[in-house]
Design a protein around this motif. Structure first.
Motif, PDB file in Angstrom:
ATOM      1  N   LEU A  43       0.853  -1.183   0.000  1.00  0.00           N
ATOM      2  CA  LEU A  43       0.000   0.000   0.000  1.00  0.00           C
ATOM      3  C   LEU A  43       0.889   1.233   0.000  1.00  0.00           C
ATOM      4  O   LEU A  43       1.844   1.322   0.778  1.00  0.00           O
ATOM      5  N   GLU A  45       0.998   5.798  -0.946  1.00  0.00           N
ATOM      6  CA  GLU A  45       0.235   7.037  -1.069  1.00  0.00           C
ATOM      7  C   GLU A  45       0.846   7.878  -2.181  1.00  0.00           C
ATOM      8  O   GLU A  45       2.033   8.203  -2.154  1.00  0.00           O
ATOM      9  N   THR A  52      -3.647  13.324  -1.287  1.00  0.00           N
ATOM     10  CA  THR A  52      -2.988  12.059  -1.592  1.00  0.00           C
ATOM     11  C   THR A  52      -4.030  11.045  -2.036  1.00  0.00           C
ATOM     12  O   THR A  52      -5.205  11.162  -1.705  1.00  0.00           O
ATOM     13  N   LEU A  53      -3.573  10.062  -2.792  1.00  0.00           N
ATOM     14  CA  LEU A  53      -4.446   8.977  -3.233  1.00  0.00           C
ATOM     15  C   LEU A  53      -3.838   7.647  -2.796  1.00  0.00           C
ATOM     16  O   LEU A  53      -2.621   7.456  -2.900  1.00  0.00           O
ATOM     17  N   PRO A  54      -4.663   6.698  -2.347  1.00  0.00           N
ATOM     18  CA  PRO A  54      -4.132   5.373  -2.034  1.00  0.00           C
ATOM     19  C   PRO A  54      -3.778   4.612  -3.310  1.00  0.00           C
ATOM     20  O   PRO A  54      -4.491   4.687  -4.314  1.00  0.00           O
ATOM     21  N   THR A  56      -2.456   0.682  -4.512  1.00  0.00           N
ATOM     22  CA  THR A  56      -2.185  -0.698  -4.109  1.00  0.00           C
ATOM     23  C   THR A  56      -1.421  -1.407  -5.215  1.00  0.00           C
ATOM     24  O   THR A  56      -1.594  -1.115  -6.404  1.00  0.00           O
ATOM     25  N   ALA A  95      -7.921  -2.045  -3.921  1.00  0.00           N
ATOM     26  CA  ALA A  95      -8.159  -0.633  -4.234  1.00  0.00           C
ATOM     27  C   ALA A  95      -9.642  -0.287  -4.179  1.00  0.00           C
ATOM     28  O   ALA A  95     -10.021   0.819  -3.791  1.00  0.00           O
ATOM     29  N   SER A  99     -13.236   2.256  -1.940  1.00  0.00           N
ATOM     30  CA  SER A  99     -13.289   3.433  -2.816  1.00  0.00           C
ATOM     31  C   SER A  99     -14.685   3.732  -3.348  1.00  0.00           C
ATOM     32  O   SER A  99     -14.951   4.855  -3.759  1.00  0.00           O
ATOM     33  N   GLY A 206      -8.653   6.083  -6.350  1.00  0.00           N
ATOM     34  CA  GLY A 206      -7.486   5.294  -5.990  1.00  0.00           C
ATOM     35  C   GLY A 206      -6.824   4.722  -7.229  1.00  0.00           C
ATOM     36  O   GLY A 206      -7.288   4.916  -8.356  1.00  0.00           O
ATOM     37  N   TRP A 224       5.951   3.186   0.416  1.00  0.00           N
ATOM     38  CA  TRP A 224       5.268   1.891   0.344  1.00  0.00           C
ATOM     39  C   TRP A 224       5.415   1.131   1.650  1.00  0.00           C
ATOM     40  O   TRP A 224       6.431   1.246   2.326  1.00  0.00           O
ATOM     41  N   ASP A 231      -2.717  -5.331   8.697  1.00  0.00           N
ATOM     42  CA  ASP A 231      -2.501  -4.087   7.936  1.00  0.00           C
ATOM     43  C   ASP A 231      -1.267  -3.337   8.418  1.00  0.00           C
ATOM     44  O   ASP A 231      -1.235  -2.124   8.482  1.00  0.00           O
TER      45      ASP A 231
END
Length: 249
Positions: A43, A45, A52-54, A56, A95, A99, A206, A224, A231
């Motif tokens: 994961l 950012e 920011t966007l996640p 994966t 992802a 979302s 995402g 990362w 998690d």
């Protein structure tokens, strides 16, 4: 011996092939290299101007994964789309989990790369994975140059100043999407795609990719961490054996 293995042995007599991971004969992916394609989700950012966007990824871009992806994209070994499909499904599932996206939008390569390969790598793997994608981004002939030969600083600078790489479908206005790519390195291509979609009125929730390339030296442009059952995972800048081979971000 399973029925699938028996079929693979028979097919190898008709169409000889070498393993894309190690060169062993009679298998597109040998059993040993197949173990190297097991998912190890990460994961990250993606930093944008104000948010920011996640992001994966199913596994690091290293070792077997790197060799298989290069053989698929640069040698035209389209039979490798199937073993890569499960990895893309893993990244997309992660992802999309939170979302609430309406659509999956693949990130196409450059116009020149599409002409040279004769296929869109991300779209082909998505089809093999049974994913429904919306080709909302169309490569522009004579747009920004491909990123793969550039260093990190050049990639990031080019993303903010280069000519547009894609045309965006006007139907994207008001849609909530997840971007889908094969390999994330600096994140410059994803940033450019996010910008293009936002300018067209879409909301990007995402990004998902098969593989990620954390930097082995210095600070990564995308921090990362590995995902585990709770998690948690090591920080990107910790030394790790897994990242000693592969493409420099």
């Amino acid at each position: 011996m399973t029925l699938l293995q028996a079929f693979a042995d028979a097919w190898a007599l008709v169409a000889p092939v070498d393993c894309a991971g190690c060169g062993a004969t009679d298998r597109a992916i040998c059993p040993t290299c197949a173990l190297g394609l097991r998912s190890r989700p990460l994961l990250g950012e993606l930093e944008l101007h104000t948010s920011t966007l996640p992001v994966t990824a199913a596994l690091p871009y290293d070792g077997v994964a790197r060799r298989v992806l290069l053989a698929f994209k640069e040698e035209g070994r389209t039979e490798l789309a199937r073993p890569l499909a499960g990895l893309l499904s893993t990244a997309v599932e992660l992802a999309c989990r939170a979302s609430l996206a309406d659509l999956l939008v693949p990130v196409p390569g450059s116009w020149a790369a599409a002409g040279r390969r004769g296929f869109d790598p991300v779209a082909l793997i998505a089809r093999r994975a049974g994913l429904v994608v919306t080709p909302a981004l169309r490569a522009v002939r004579g747009g920004a140059e491909p990123q793969k030969s550039r260093g990190l600083a050049d990639r990031l600078a080019a993303a903010s100043s280069a000519a547009p790489r894609w045309r965006v479908s006007p139907r994207m206005r008001g849609c909530r999407v997840v971007l889908v790519d094969d390999v994330v390195t600096s994140g410059a291509t994803l940033r450019a795609a996010v910008l293009a979609l936002r300018e067209a009125g879409a909301e990007v929730a995402g990004c998902a990719a098969i593989a990620a390339t954390p930097r082995r030296v210095g600070t990564s442009s995308i921090p990362w961490r590995f995902l585990s059952n709770d998690d948690e995972g090591p920080d990107d800048n910790d030394a790790r054996e897994d990242y000693r081979e592969g493409k420099e971000a």
